[in-house]
Design a protein around this motif. Structure first.
Motif: not given
Ligand code: CAA
Length: 390
Positions: A38, A117, A239, A248, A310
């Protein structure tokens, strides 16, 4: 194709620094009861850097900037722009500490920039404006962040730490930045760090759609301004809060402009970020550093660089790699730095995480880092930094 500005302005040098420690995401996956795939495949991250107790954005930023100044000296530098969204003080710019640590001259202005960011890109644009007015000046841009979310949240595996220092100058050694860029701003609540928190709050799913919207919006704005078509852009870096985010967004752009897309097209730019984790303002520029270090066929190539902060602001810039950029390569240096990080157990990382908040209380930090600068602690109403002699 060459840029339209009569004088080439752009990135003359770029150096990367990161934290002393590393957490392997296999270990975090085991602790969280998650399939490691994951993290490695689903979000596209392998590890993240963790600062030692005597490191922060100032020490990492100063380390990266020292490398640039060791190569180029301070001549022409009258401005230091420090971009961060994990500032150590609500008032004083982190760059002022760096100014002191590096012994920069007094006749220098220093300021801190913030828009999540995106701040590093804003700093680059401001720097370009300064050197366009007086090309004898050079601007030191530093982007440094510690990405901290609460433990045992979905965002936990997307933490990280790192810094980039860039010298923005006329007749640059590395990349000429083209004058047009694509812009996009939308008021979105995908991520915030209120003043009473040391960890950010993120709506991860919303951040994905906000990021993709900003990328497409910035693309359309660049196109409206007569920017290059997709066929004229040889490489892209993004980024990368986690590298899957770039995939994506890029997949969406490929659909938008109706071209094929293979994930492997972006892989070289992911190399360092997969190891450092999210470095917020530094993330895009660390991706660019990886491309410059590791892609052997870049001379004369046009690179598209997408910055996202963000909240949200996006900007798509383009630049042309200078024909003899390879003479200035420092291949292997970042790999060595990443390999030299000291691994942490999940337990030790979580202890450090709990102690990580900036404070006004008197505190003495243990000597841990082997970097050139350290945060000694707080006493007498001030934060104290010092050179380590390393
Ligand atoms: N094998 C392979 N892939 C797997 C898997 C496995 N066993 N299990 C799950 N996955 C995949 C899922 O299918 C999913 O893929 P897709 O997105 O392609 O559908 C991916 O792994 C993630 O799974 P989930 O969506 O279920 O994961 P999650 O709910 O735990 O959260 C996340 C993932 C939303 C990215 C989370 O880690 C998060 O919130 N991260 C922070 C996001 C972030 O940083 N956003 C800010 C954006 S910009 C920035 O940097 C900030 C700024 O400006 C301040």
């Amino acid at each position: 194709m060459t840029a339209q500005h009569p004088l080439a302005l752009g990135i003359h040098d770029l150096a990367i620094a990161t934290g002393h420690h590393v957490l392997d995401l296999d270990d975090l996956a085991a602790a969280n009861g998650v399939d490691p795939a994951k993290y490695h495949v689903g979000i596209g991250q392998d590890a993240f850097s963790v600062p030692a107790p005597d490191e922060d954005i100032v020490t990492m930023g100063a380390t990266a900037a020292k490398e640039v100044l060791d190569r180029h000296g301070v001549e022409g530098i009258r401005t230091v722009l420090f971009a961060t969204e994990s500032g150590v003080d609500q008032s004083k710019a982190a760059g002022v500490y760096v100014h002191g640590l590096l012994g920069l001259p007094r006749n220098v202005r220093v300021v801190e920039l913030k828009q999540a960011c995106y701040g590093g890109t804003a700093a680059v644009q401001m720097a370009l404006g300064i050197i366009a007015r007086d090309p004898s000046e050079r601007v030191l841009v530093i982007a440094a962040d510690v990405a901290r979310y609460d433990v045992e949240t979905a965002a936990e595996p997307t933490q990280g730490a790192g810094a980039v220092a860039m010298l923005i100058a006329a007749d640059p050694d590395l990349i000429e930045l083209e004058p047009q860029s694509g812009l996009f701003t939308a008021d979105v609540d995908d991520f915030w760090r209120p003043n009473d928190r040391s960890t950010a709050l993120v709506d991860g799913r919303l951040s994905v759609t906000a990021y993709v919207d900003a990328f497409i919006g910035a693309w359309d704005d660049l196109a409206d301004r007569g920017g290059p078509g997709i066929e004229a852009i040889d490489r892209f870096v993004h980024h990368q809060p986690f590298t899957k985010m770039a995939i994506k967004a890029h997949r969406k752009l490929a659909q938008h402009v109706d071209v094929p897309f293979e994930e492997t097209e972006l892989a070289v730019g992911f190399t360092y970020n997969r190891q450092t984790g999210n470095t917020y303002t530094a993330s895009l520029w660390i991706a660019l550093g990886a491309l410059l270090d590791l892609d052997d066929d870049l001379a004369g190539a046009r690179i598209g660089m997408f910055s996202y902060g963000s909240g949200s602001v996006g900007e798509l810039m383009t630049g042309i790699v200078r024909p003899d950029h390879q003479q200035h390569r420092r291949t292997g240096r970042v790999h060595e730095m990443l390999a030299a990080r000291v691994p942490l157990s999940v337990e030790a990382y979580r202890e450090l995480h709990a102690a990580g908040a900036a404070t006004s209380e008197d505190v003495e930090r243990p000597r841990v880092t082997t970097a050139p600068f350290r945060f000694a602690g707080v006493s007498g109403g001030a934060r104290h930094y010092e050179a380590t002699g390393a």
